[in-house]
Design a protein around this motif. Structure first.
Motif, PDB file in Angstrom:
ATOM      1  N   PHE A 192     -15.889  21.375   8.259  1.00  0.00           N
ATOM      2  CA  PHE A 192     -15.930  20.042   7.310  1.00  0.00           C
ATOM      3  C   PHE A 192     -16.978  19.154   7.830  1.00  0.00           C
ATOM      4  CE2 PHE A 192     -11.488  21.851   6.718  1.00  0.00           C
ATOM      5  CZ  PHE A 192     -11.611  21.765   5.400  1.00  0.00           C
ATOM      6  N   VAL A 193     -17.494  19.305   9.185  1.00  0.00           N
ATOM      7  CA  VAL A 193     -18.636  18.253   9.438  1.00  0.00           C
ATOM      8  C   VAL A 193     -19.854  18.838   8.768  1.00  0.00           C
ATOM      9  CG1 VAL A 193     -19.985  17.883  11.500  1.00  0.00           C
ATOM     10  CG2 VAL A 193     -17.434  18.021  11.853  1.00  0.00           C
ATOM     11  N   LEU A 194     -20.046  20.064   9.062  1.00  0.00           N
ATOM     12  CA  LEU A 194     -21.193  20.680   8.012  1.00  0.00           C
ATOM     13  C   LEU A 194     -21.103  20.407   6.431  1.00  0.00           C
ATOM     14  CD1 LEU A 194     -21.919  24.074  10.063  1.00  0.00           C
ATOM     15  CD2 LEU A 194     -22.880  21.839  10.235  1.00  0.00           C
ATOM     16  N   LEU A 195     -19.866  20.622   6.079  1.00  0.00           N
ATOM     17  CA  LEU A 195     -19.877  20.262   4.774  1.00  0.00           C
ATOM     18  C   LEU A 195     -20.023  19.037   4.186  1.00  0.00           C
ATOM     19  CD1 LEU A 195     -18.976  21.747   2.039  1.00  0.00           C
ATOM     20  CD2 LEU A 195     -16.665  20.998   2.480  1.00  0.00           C
ATOM     21  N   LEU A 196     -19.593  18.073   4.883  1.00  0.00           N
ATOM     22  CA  LEU A 196     -19.943  16.483   4.746  1.00  0.00           C
ATOM     23  C   LEU A 196     -21.349  16.501   5.027  1.00  0.00           C
ATOM     24  CD1 LEU A 196     -18.972  13.556   4.255  1.00  0.00           C
ATOM     25  CD2 LEU A 196     -18.572  13.576   6.836  1.00  0.00           C
ATOM     26  N   ILE A 242     -24.883  13.839  13.739  1.00  0.00           N
ATOM     27  CA  ILE A 242     -24.085  13.295  14.782  1.00  0.00           C
ATOM     28  C   ILE A 242     -22.884  12.312  14.088  1.00  0.00           C
ATOM     29  CG2 ILE A 242     -24.299  11.648  16.690  1.00  0.00           C
ATOM     30  CD1 ILE A 242     -27.144  12.492  17.220  1.00  0.00           C
ATOM     31  N   LEU A 243     -23.203  11.464  13.101  1.00  0.00           N
ATOM     32  CA  LEU A 243     -22.299  10.594  12.493  1.00  0.00           C
ATOM     33  C   LEU A 243     -21.360  11.322  11.729  1.00  0.00           C
ATOM     34  CD1 LEU A 243     -24.778   7.982  10.687  1.00  0.00           C
ATOM     35  CD2 LEU A 243     -23.288   7.657  12.689  1.00  0.00           C
ATOM     36  N   CYS A 244     -21.744  12.612  11.088  1.00  0.00           N
ATOM     37  CA  CYS A 244     -20.696  13.549  10.550  1.00  0.00           C
ATOM     38  C   CYS A 244     -19.883  14.096  11.633  1.00  0.00           C
ATOM     39  CB  CYS A 244     -21.449  14.482   9.822  1.00  0.00           C
ATOM     40  SG  CYS A 244     -22.178  13.861   8.330  1.00  0.00           S
ATOM     41  N   TRP A 245     -20.223  14.235  12.609  1.00  0.00           N
ATOM     42  CA  TRP A 245     -19.555  15.161  13.635  1.00  0.00           C
ATOM     43  C   TRP A 245     -18.447  14.042  14.160  1.00  0.00           C
ATOM     44  CZ3 TRP A 245     -22.508  17.453  18.510  1.00  0.00           C
ATOM     45  CH2 TRP A 245     -21.604  18.154  19.228  1.00  0.00           C
ATOM     46  N   TRP A 246     -18.975  12.981  14.684  1.00  0.00           N
ATOM     47  CA  TRP A 246     -18.010  11.979  15.114  1.00  0.00           C
ATOM     48  C   TRP A 246     -17.088  11.326  14.092  1.00  0.00           C
ATOM     49  CZ3 TRP A 246     -17.265   6.612  14.323  1.00  0.00           C
ATOM     50  CH2 TRP A 246     -16.805   5.916  15.307  1.00  0.00           C
ATOM     51  N   SER A 247     -17.278  11.307  12.927  1.00  0.00           N
ATOM     52  CA  SER A 247     -16.566  10.632  11.840  1.00  0.00           C
ATOM     53  C   SER A 247     -15.346  11.671  11.711  1.00  0.00           C
ATOM     54  CB  SER A 247     -16.944  10.314  10.700  1.00  0.00           C
ATOM     55  OG  SER A 247     -18.147   9.361  10.745  1.00  0.00           O
TER      56      SER A 247
END
Length: 748
Positions: free
Chosen positions: A222-226, A349-354
């Motif tokens: 979902f990190v990559l999807l976002l 990085i922001l998507c990963w962290w969130s």
């Protein structure tokens, strides 16, 4: 400056190795229950029972048990064996974040960001704790780092080839040779496909391995999807074509096929653990979902700002935040800077962290929960490093301003400087020439001040390193009681069991409500033979009226002494609330002694019966208590000697739903009505429910009355009173409060 940078990653690896391996056999002491659970699974693998999924602890993925099985086969089943893999993985994670940061930021600033990230993770107390514990969660930072590294490397290579194709097309205008251009484009297209497939394959493999390692990793796709969705909204979707995305997800699904098949066949296992701790569970949200979500988010985000911390002494000093106080400003600045930059690297990085915040936010138990937040640890330190790098740049510009004017041959993009020939090494955002702003320099741009770039970060990380080493190696061991978090008591008990004579049997009563999987894994791990299954000197006894006799009888076969372990502060401390085991032991063996240690007691019995039996409750009573309960039958031993136990048992049947949990009082009365002794206890079903939750079935209760040594010989009566636990008002049966159960003769 570059000469200074090159040896530093190696030095960091050496420092990380020292911090993660120093005193590892003794610190932490003991062995945590969850660590031991993984060890027990690994022993099952070594004993020839491999699986894809284990149900203990709400479910456990396979990668970690198979990994530690290799270490157990080499070093044996000791606590150190379960923690050594964590130390290695923690060191490898630090080695992996450096190339990841270089790939995300391929320029001079990227080298500093990579270095700052590696330093931060090396000295992170948060990461240090989990690198010295045998928890499978430590795999998540490493595997996710490698997954994103290869994914981004594939995108970077694809962008480079596209730029090469643009260059070849420009040459067409000069050479005007369709044949040359066509062959070049075909060759580059072939290379593009090769790089795409190779990096998608490796990236998908690491994503799958992460999901085979830890529950929270299921959110990584979902990190990559976002990221893809936001990149498309920002107009950068051409950097990640559909071919790249579809290839990646096709390979990921292929790697996850065994898991997919297993969960299709066993759907309850998919959400067994997450459903138990979920914020959607009324047990945790108390029917106030919004309020619970707000509180959980507040404390979870607060741990990155130094405002809150994990209360669990297992993973840090209680209530200590995830980030050192001195790094909090740089984290905030890095977060704001990344939101402002809006480049693809910052966006990832922001998507990963969130996304990786969600395992902690959606599970309010123990919030902020640093274990569930471990998926954020790498992007957190990337954000810290971005903030530190940005602030250092601003400080340096204040000290040494630069002047800009026309046609100099430099480009600046997102605050980074590079010459035109190295522009392809900038961040992967766009191949559009309009993305780059040409600037010119009237004076030669001056190199950053050595003191700004190195002295300030050196002081900052020196403080962090001092804080980490002091807290972990000095403050944590002396300020935390390790008895329960690391099962120190279990090490003592395991040693006693291992060295007990062969004619001694140990029995460990288990609370029937905990289920079969709630064994004491620390004992199981330490007392097992790592190479083959063997008959242990102890036996678990789920306290169930229907099989307690059989289990106890089996435990004493060919034994002359029985030792019963009674937990006083463990999940099984209420295992024998109905006193079934006590009843069986006192009526079929002779009590010898009781020894007490922290968390448990050991009762010793000898003169064991051939088998343990409960009495037949066959004396009819048929007393109706206010149409709520019926006393059907009773058992009272007809004779007893002074100073001994008088066994009593009753059978009850619920007649109607009850709104409270009634108590029973068993009393020994003299011929004149004098009360010599009584035993009061809440009435409980076999599964420990009070009367307000009783199903419509018979319930047996067993009592032992301690006859005082000074009791005069003679005939006595045993009666029962059932009463309200709060008002003490008795229930009435046949016009009586005290219902006779039977007579007993007391002998000297």
């Amino acid at each position: 400056m570059k000469k200074i940078l090159y040896p530093l990653p190696l030095m960091l690896i050496l420092i990380a190795t020292f911090l993660r391996c120093a005193y590892l056999p003794t610190l932490p002491p003991g062995l945590n229950f969850d660590e031991a659970g993984s060890g027990v699974i690994a022993l099952e693998i070594l004993h020839g029972a491999p699986k894809l999924w284990w149900r203990i602890g709400g479910g456990q993925e396979p990668l970690w048990p198979y990994l530690i099985a290799l270490f157990i086969a080499t070093f044996g089943n000791i606590p150190f064996t379960l923690r050594l893999p964590s130390a290695f993985i923690g060191i490898l994670t630090i080695a992996a974040v450096y190339p990841l940061a270089l790939t995300l930021f391929p320029n001079w600033h990227g080298r500093r960001i990579a270095l700052f990230t590696a330093i931060g993770l090396t000295l992170s107390e948060w990461h240090l704790h989990f690198s010295r514990l045998g928890f499978r969660a430590i795999l998540l930072p490493l595997l996710s780092t490698l997954a994103f590294y290869f994914f981004w490397k594939g995108a970077d290579e694809e962008l480079r080839i596209k730029k090469e194709e643009l260059r070849i097309k420009k040459e067409e205008e000069v050479l005007n040779s369709q044949f040359v251009i066509r062959n070049s484009l075909i060759r580059n297209s072939s290379l593009n496909s090769q790089f795409l497939i190779r990096n998608s394959f490796v990236s998908a493999l690491f994503f799958a391995l992460a999901m085979y390692a830890y529950l929270a990793a299921r959110l990584l796709p979902f990190v990559l999807l976002l990221f893809f969705i936001i990149a498309r909204l920002l107009g950068n979707s051409h950097l990640f074509p559909k071919k790249h995305i579809l290839t990646f997800y096709a390979m990921l699904i292929t790697f996850l096929t065994p898991f997919i098949i297993y969960f299709l066949l066993n759907p309850t296992d998919l959400t067994a653990r997450s459903a138990t701790v979920s914020i959607f569970n009324p047990v945790w949200n108390n029917h106030d979902f919004i309020g619970t979500l707000e509180r959980t988010m507040t404390v979870t985000l607060g741990t990155f700002l130094g405002l809150s911390g994990d209360p669990n002494p297992l993973v840090n000093l209680p209530n200590q935040s995830a980030l050192s106080f001195i790094l909090v400003p740089f984290f905030i600045f890095g977060l704001l800077s990344s939101l402002y930059q809006r480049s693809s690297a910052h966006l990832l990085i922001l998507c990963w962290w969130s996304i990786m915040l969600l395992p902690a936010i959606l599970a309010p138990e123990g919030a902020p929960h640093h274990l569930r937040l471990i998926g954020t640890i790498v992007p957190t330190y990337l954000l810290v490093s971005i903030g530190l790098d940005e602030l250092m740049q601003k400080l340096d510009r204040l000290k040494k301003p630069s002047f800009y004017h026309a046609r100099c041959g430099f480009v600046i993009r997102n605050g980074y400087l590079a010459d035109l020939q190295s522009a392809s090494r900038l961040q992967i955002d766009s191949i559009s020439a309009t993305d780059y702003k040409s600037v010119e320099v009237g004076e030669q741009l001056q190199k950053p001040s050595f003191y700004v770039w190195w002295l300030i970060p050196l002081v900052i990380y020196a403080i962090v390193g001092y804080q980490t080493t002091t807290n972990y190696f000095i403050r944590w061991p002396i300020s935390v009681d390790f008895t329960l978090p690391f099962d120190l008591y279990a090490l003592h008990l395991a040693d006693d069991i291992a060295h007990a004579p062969s004619q001694v049997a140990y029995v460990l009563p288990m609370d029937i409500r905990a289920g079969e999987e709630a064994r004491h894994y620390t004992l199981d791990y330490l007392l097992a033979n790592p190479f083959h299954s063997n008959e242990l000197k102890y036996r678990y006894l789920p306290v169930d009226e229907h099989n307690a006799e059989t289990v106890l009888s089996q435990a004493i076969q060919n034994k002359t002494e029985l030792r019963v372990v009674r937990w006083t502060a463990d999940k099984h401390h209420a295992a024998d609330e109905k006193e079934i085991i006590t009843y069986l032991l006192e009526t079929n063996a002779v009590f010898v002694s009781r020894q007490s240690w922290p968390i448990y007691e050991v009762e010793t019995y000898r003169n064991l019966s051939i088998s343990f039996t409960l009495p037949a409750i066959n004396q009819p009573i048929e007393a109706n208590f206010d149409n709520l309960l019926q006393l059907k039958a009773a058992f009272v031993k007809p004779t007893v000697s002074v100073g001994n136990w008088l066994p009593v048992a009753i059978t009850l049947v619920p007649l109607a739903p009850m709104d409270t949990d009634y108590k029973a009082s068993i009393r020994l009365l003299s011929a004149t009505g004098e009360r010599l002794v009584q035993k009061d206890r809440q009435l409980r079903h076999n599964f420990h429910q009070g009367t307000s939750l009783w199903p419509p079935e018979t319930v047996n209760e067993y009592y032992l009355l301690a006859v005082p040594a000074q009791t005069p010989p003679g005939d006595y009566m045993v009666v029962v009173v059932i009463y309200h636990p709060t008002t003490l008002a008795p229930l009435v049966a046949n016009g009586l409060v005290e219902i006779p159960l039977g007579h007993v003769r007391v002998y000297p």
